[in-house]
Design a protein around this motif. Structure first.
Motif, PDB file in Angstrom:
ATOM      1  N   ARG A 162    -117.327 -29.737  40.025  1.00  0.00           N
ATOM      2  CA  ARG A 162    -116.210 -28.840  40.319  1.00  0.00           C
ATOM      3  C   ARG A 162    -114.858 -29.425  39.940  1.00  0.00           C
ATOM      4  NH1 ARG A 162    -118.376 -27.634  46.177  1.00  0.00           N
ATOM      5  NH2 ARG A 162    -117.332 -29.597  46.420  1.00  0.00           N
ATOM      6  N   SER A 163    -114.844 -30.643  39.420  1.00  0.00           N
ATOM      7  CA  SER A 163    -113.577 -31.301  39.091  1.00  0.00           C
ATOM      8  C   SER A 163    -112.912 -30.628  37.891  1.00  0.00           C
ATOM      9  CB  SER A 163    -113.808 -32.786  38.798  1.00  0.00           C
ATOM     10  OG  SER A 163    -114.474 -32.935  37.558  1.00  0.00           O
ATOM     11  N   ASP A 164    -111.673 -30.975  37.685  1.00  0.00           N
ATOM     12  CA  ASP A 164    -110.920 -30.421  36.558  1.00  0.00           C
ATOM     13  C   ASP A 164    -111.506 -30.835  35.209  1.00  0.00           C
ATOM     14  OD1 ASP A 164    -109.191 -29.139  38.268  1.00  0.00           O
ATOM     15  OD2 ASP A 164    -107.727 -30.781  38.270  1.00  0.00           O
ATOM     16  N   ALA A 165    -112.233 -31.959  35.186  1.00  0.00           N
ATOM     17  CA  ALA A 165    -112.838 -32.442  33.937  1.00  0.00           C
ATOM     18  C   ALA A 165    -113.966 -31.519  33.458  1.00  0.00           C
ATOM     19  CB  ALA A 165    -113.372 -33.851  34.121  1.00  0.00           C
ATOM     20  N   PRO A 184    -117.404 -31.436  33.650  1.00  0.00           N
ATOM     21  CA  PRO A 184    -118.522 -31.938  32.858  1.00  0.00           C
ATOM     22  C   PRO A 184    -119.675 -30.928  32.890  1.00  0.00           C
ATOM     23  CG  PRO A 184    -118.497 -32.995  34.997  1.00  0.00           C
ATOM     24  CD  PRO A 184    -117.252 -32.140  34.910  1.00  0.00           C
ATOM     25  N   THR A 185    -120.574 -31.041  31.916  1.00  0.00           N
ATOM     26  CA  THR A 185    -121.764 -30.196  31.947  1.00  0.00           C
ATOM     27  C   THR A 185    -122.622 -30.635  33.127  1.00  0.00           C
ATOM     28  OG1 THR A 185    -123.068 -31.688  30.566  1.00  0.00           O
ATOM     29  CG2 THR A 185    -121.754 -29.989  29.422  1.00  0.00           C
ATOM     30  N   THR A 186    -123.593 -29.812  33.481  1.00  0.00           N
ATOM     31  CA  THR A 186    -124.478 -30.156  34.599  1.00  0.00           C
ATOM     32  C   THR A 186    -125.173 -31.498  34.374  1.00  0.00           C
ATOM     33  OG1 THR A 186    -124.782 -27.822  35.113  1.00  0.00           O
ATOM     34  CG2 THR A 186    -126.417 -29.342  36.002  1.00  0.00           C
ATOM     35  N   PRO A 187    -125.795 -31.720  33.208  1.00  0.00           N
ATOM     36  CA  PRO A 187    -126.440 -33.023  32.991  1.00  0.00           C
ATOM     37  C   PRO A 187    -125.458 -34.196  33.037  1.00  0.00           C
ATOM     38  CG  PRO A 187    -127.250 -31.432  31.390  1.00  0.00           C
ATOM     39  CD  PRO A 187    -126.096 -30.786  32.105  1.00  0.00           C
ATOM     40  N   GLU A 188    -124.245 -34.011  32.509  1.00  0.00           N
ATOM     41  CA  GLU A 188    -123.246 -35.081  32.543  1.00  0.00           C
ATOM     42  C   GLU A 188    -122.834 -35.401  33.975  1.00  0.00           C
ATOM     43  OE1 GLU A 188    -120.967 -34.227  28.283  1.00  0.00           O
ATOM     44  OE2 GLU A 188    -120.211 -33.300  30.125  1.00  0.00           O
ATOM     45  N   ALA A 189    -122.606 -34.366  34.780  1.00  0.00           N
ATOM     46  CA  ALA A 189    -122.221 -34.574  36.175  1.00  0.00           C
ATOM     47  C   ALA A 189    -123.335 -35.277  36.943  1.00  0.00           C
ATOM     48  CB  ALA A 189    -121.877 -33.242  36.839  1.00  0.00           C
ATOM     49  N   LEU A 190    -124.574 -34.906  36.685  1.00  0.00           N
ATOM     50  CA  LEU A 190    -125.698 -35.555  37.365  1.00  0.00           C
ATOM     51  C   LEU A 190    -125.804 -37.024  36.953  1.00  0.00           C
ATOM     52  CD1 LEU A 190    -128.090 -35.418  39.279  1.00  0.00           C
ATOM     53  CD2 LEU A 190    -129.493 -34.623  37.365  1.00  0.00           C
ATOM     54  N   THR A 191    -125.662 -37.313  35.680  1.00  0.00           N
ATOM     55  CA  THR A 191    -125.716 -38.701  35.203  1.00  0.00           C
ATOM     56  C   THR A 191    -124.606 -39.530  35.828  1.00  0.00           C
ATOM     57  OG1 THR A 191    -126.723 -38.035  33.118  1.00  0.00           O
ATOM     58  CG2 THR A 191    -125.618 -40.175  33.146  1.00  0.00           C
ATOM     59  N   GLU A 202    -121.617 -36.179  45.448  1.00  0.00           N
ATOM     60  CA  GLU A 202    -120.905 -36.721  44.288  1.00  0.00           C
ATOM     61  C   GLU A 202    -121.092 -35.799  43.081  1.00  0.00           C
ATOM     62  OE1 GLU A 202    -118.440 -39.389  42.201  1.00  0.00           O
ATOM     63  OE2 GLU A 202    -118.769 -39.088  44.340  1.00  0.00           O
ATOM     64  N   PHE A 203    -122.320 -35.307  42.904  1.00  0.00           N
ATOM     65  CA  PHE A 203    -122.598 -34.399  41.790  1.00  0.00           C
ATOM     66  C   PHE A 203    -121.698 -33.161  41.853  1.00  0.00           C
ATOM     67  CE2 PHE A 203    -124.838 -30.435  40.681  1.00  0.00           C
ATOM     68  CZ  PHE A 203    -124.880 -30.578  39.302  1.00  0.00           C
ATOM     69  N   PHE A 204    -121.622 -32.519  43.020  1.00  0.00           N
ATOM     70  CA  PHE A 204    -120.822 -31.295  43.135  1.00  0.00           C
ATOM     71  C   PHE A 204    -119.329 -31.579  43.016  1.00  0.00           C
ATOM     72  CE2 PHE A 204    -124.716 -29.415  44.985  1.00  0.00           C
ATOM     73  CZ  PHE A 204    -124.816 -28.349  44.109  1.00  0.00           C
TER      74      PHE A 204
END
Length: 115
Positions: free
Chosen positions: A58-61, A63-70, A52-54
């Motif tokens: 990698r999505s068009d949005a 997000p920053t790494t911390p945002e994607a992880l959250t 889910e994180f990756f």
């Protein structure tokens, strides 16, 4: 002659037989972020989290790494059993968690028995 971008990084052999960088080794190797867990979590559940994180990262949005992880953590926290059973990895997670529950219950039952 070595490339200026190449680095020598020491690794160590973990107790599970896999080679790993020591915690500071990741920073020395140039990693901006390191994602790790402070406790043991079921293997397949961590696969769901990282998938889910990756996907988010990698999505068009973008997000920053911390945002994607959250966002990935929130996804894992809020996923329903029905949705989990629809995913191939989800069915494996249910089996893995059921096995853990049975193992813990059997250990508890054994611990409760007094000689």
């Amino acid at each position: 002659m070595t490339n200026a971008r190449s680095r020598i990084v020491k690794v160590y052999l973990g107790c599970d037989g896999h080679y790993r960088l020591p915690p500071v080794g990741y920073a020395n190797a140039g990693a901006k972020y390191v994602i790790t867990s402070l406790w043991n979590i079921p293997t397949k559940l961590s696969v769901l989290l990282m998938n889910e994180f990756f996907e988010l990262y990698r999505s068009d949005a973008r997000p920053t790494t911390p945002e994607a992880l959250t966002q990935a953590q929130n996804y894992v926290r809020s996923i329903t059993l029905g949705k989990l059973k629809q995913l191939e990895i989800g069915r494996s997670i249910v089996e893995e968690l059921q096995g853990e529950t049975v193992r813990k219950l059997s250990l508890t039952a054994t611990d409760d028995v007094k000689p």
